[in-house]
Scaffold this active site. Structure first.
Site, PDB file in Angstrom:
ATOM      1  CG  ASP A  50      -2.167  -0.992   0.387  1.00 22.61           C
ATOM      2  OD1 ASP A  50      -1.848  -1.856  -0.165  1.00 22.61           O
ATOM      3  OD2 ASP A  50      -2.536  -0.507   1.718  1.00 22.61           O
ATOM      4  CE1 TYR A  63      -4.432   3.064   1.739  1.00 21.53           C
ATOM      5  CE2 TYR A  63      -1.799   3.608   1.611  1.00 21.53           C
ATOM      6  CZ  TYR A  63      -3.140   2.803   2.278  1.00 21.53           C
ATOM      7  OH  TYR A  63      -2.833   1.507   3.381  1.00 21.53           O
ATOM      8  CG  HIS A  68      -7.829  -5.380   6.632  1.00 25.61           C
ATOM      9  ND1 HIS A  68      -9.309  -4.883   5.526  1.00 25.61           N
ATOM     10  CD2 HIS A  68      -7.908  -4.108   6.686  1.00 25.61           C
ATOM     11  CE1 HIS A  68      -8.616  -3.805   4.708  1.00 25.61           C
ATOM     12  NE2 HIS A  68      -7.453  -2.762   5.310  1.00 25.61           N
TER      13      HIS A  68
END
Length: 483
Positions: free
Chosen positions: A197, A200, A330
């Site tokens: 990540d 973004y 998550h």
């Protein structure tokens, strides 16, 4: 006299309680959920006109400069950059003295479109045949628009080569991201494990997706142009956006961030391996097929047999989605990969597995759940000395904010957890042990909030360990938990 005896009794009780507490910590039995939750700045991206994204001066000046390891053993780097106006040369000039560039290598140039956005010209140049443990200066670009940087190659692959890695995940480009990056740059670490990540940019639409990839490249240049960042792809790199006509996964990421995957016989840039100093590092892709007989599964099975713990005693795995995670965010998303690979991690005595994805910090004990199946009663992880320690460092600072809701009660496998921004450092001392710190970004100061001493999985069972430990642990931090 009674008062004195009472005082002694109270003192004895306090000492006994302290002994029991610190003994339990040393044996990995004390679970901690920190109540510290902090966000100094709002979770919004830095404006594009901020100096954090400043363009370099000069026509067609190289920008978004970053490097990564370029081979299996640390004698090469891949240097990447972007030129906006025209392709320009893909040449890297380099040498061991500043302003004296005796060598040069030619790279390649490419570009891509995403919706109506057209990228700049993306250059990748492999610089190989380098000497270990050497500082190199390099120059890219032409004339007054050229730019100069430097990097340090790692020591030769050796079981007692000391080295310090930083671990960053889920960074983004907010003011909290900048705080994390600035704190990391003060840490003294020599290479970044980036656990996925990146920019973004996928939280934007249309041309802003590409623009935010460009701003992030300039944002990290202050570190990534001077030391390798070892890349792991996360879910925000997928960029599956059919509403914009973009259905090729990882398109921006794969064009911009090269990896040395072919050096480890991988068929895909999203999973690969390198050796650096005394560590063998394996990068996995959480968002590519990994079940039995898929290319990633076959490659990992082969790569694990190539690990030589006599040369690289530290076996470290990077992935994006954590296998063990006690946050509501998550939760259980890594279960499929755990079911496929955990038995291999235990069999090969992996030392550490770093992940991101969850926007908080968490460190586990050595546990495994390899005996679990749908018909057995062994449903919960159990202590396992052959298992890795799992660390989630998804707290870089992106615009989605912190994941502050941990599951209650704290599971037995979880050693320490906190919802704050920060980064980690892993200081490998030699074949027997490493010092580990998680550093919270607190009020402009680097704070080592979670500290541990990790003993190497392979050499821990070796008869030499006692002698080596005696020689190498004399200056260890006595306040650190030891595993």
């Amino acid at each position: 006299m009674l008062e004195t005896n009472g005082g002694r009794a109270l003192l004895f009780q306090l000492l006994l309680i302290s002994f029991v507490f610190f003994s339990s910590v040393g044996n990995g039995c004390a679970r901690i959920t920190s109540t510290f939750i902090r966000s100094e700045w709002p979770s919004v991206d830095i404006p594009l006109d901020n100096e954090a994204f400043a363009l370099p001066k000069g026509h067609n000046a190289p920008q978004q400069v970053h490097i990564t390891q370029g081979d299996y053993d640390g004698k090469a780097v891949i240097i990447s950059w972007v030129t906006l106006d025209e392709p320009g040369p893909s040449k890297v000039q380099y040498g061991t003295s500043e302003n004296q560039y005796k060598f040069s290598d030619e790279g390649t140039v490419t570009n891509y479109t995403f919706y109506h956005y057209k990228s700049g010209y993306i250059h990748h140049c492999l610089v190989d045949g380098l000497e270990h443990n050497t500082k190199y200066f390099y120059k890219i670009g032409l004339g007054d628009s050229s730019r100069e940087f430097w990097f340090q190659t790692p020591p030769e692959v050796h079981p007692d080569a000391s080295y310090t890695f930083g671990i960053i995940g889920d960074l983004g480009q907010t003011y909290n991201s900048l705080s994390t990056l600035e704190h990391y740059m003060q840490s003294g670490a020599q290479t970044v494990f980036f656990v996925g990540d990146l920019s973004y940019a996928d939280r934007y639409q249309y041309n802003d997706v590409g623009i935010r990839w460009d701003s992030w490249g300039r944002f990290i240049e202050r570190s990534a142009a001077y030391q390798p960042w070892i890349w792991t792809a996360g879910n925000h790199e997928i960029e599956y956006m059919p509403e914009m006509g973009e259905v090729v996964p990882f398109k921006s990421y794969l064009h911009r961030y090269a990896t040395p995957y072919m050096a480890s016989k991988s068929s895909n840039p999203l999973w690969y391996a390198i050796r650096r100093a005394s560590a063998h590092i394996i990068v996995l892709s959480s968002y590519s097929p990994f079940v039995k007989y898929t290319p990633q599964w076959r490659w990992l099975r082969e790569e694990l047999t190539r690990v030589d713990r006599e040369k690289t005693p530290w076996l470290i795995i990077l992935m994006h989605a954590p296998i063990y995670n006690s946050n509501e965010g998550h939760f259980m998303e890594g279960e499929a990969m755990r079911a496929v690979f955990e038995s291999w991690f235990v069999r090969y005595k992996v030392d550490l597995i770093f992940a991101g994805h969850v926007h908080a910090y968490e460190r586990s004990y050595r546990v495994s759940n390899i005996h679990y199946n749908v018909s057995s009663g062994d449903r919960y992880p159990i202590p396992d000395k052959a298992a890795p320690i799992y660390v989630t460092v998804g707290d870089g600072g992106n615009q989605e904010g912190l994941a502050s809701r941990f599951r209650d009660p704290q599971p037995d496998y979880s050693a320490f957890r906190e919802a704050s921004y920060g980064h980690s450092t892993l200081e490998i001392k030699n074949r027997t042990h490493a010092f580990y710190h998680w550093n919270r970004n607190d009020d402009g100061k680097k704070v080592a909030t979670d500290t541990a001493i990790f003993h190497n999985q392979y050499w821990a069972s070796n008869l030499q360990r006692r002698r080596l430990k005696k020689n190498h642990l004399r200056n260890a931090d006595s306040s650190a938990v030891s595993y």
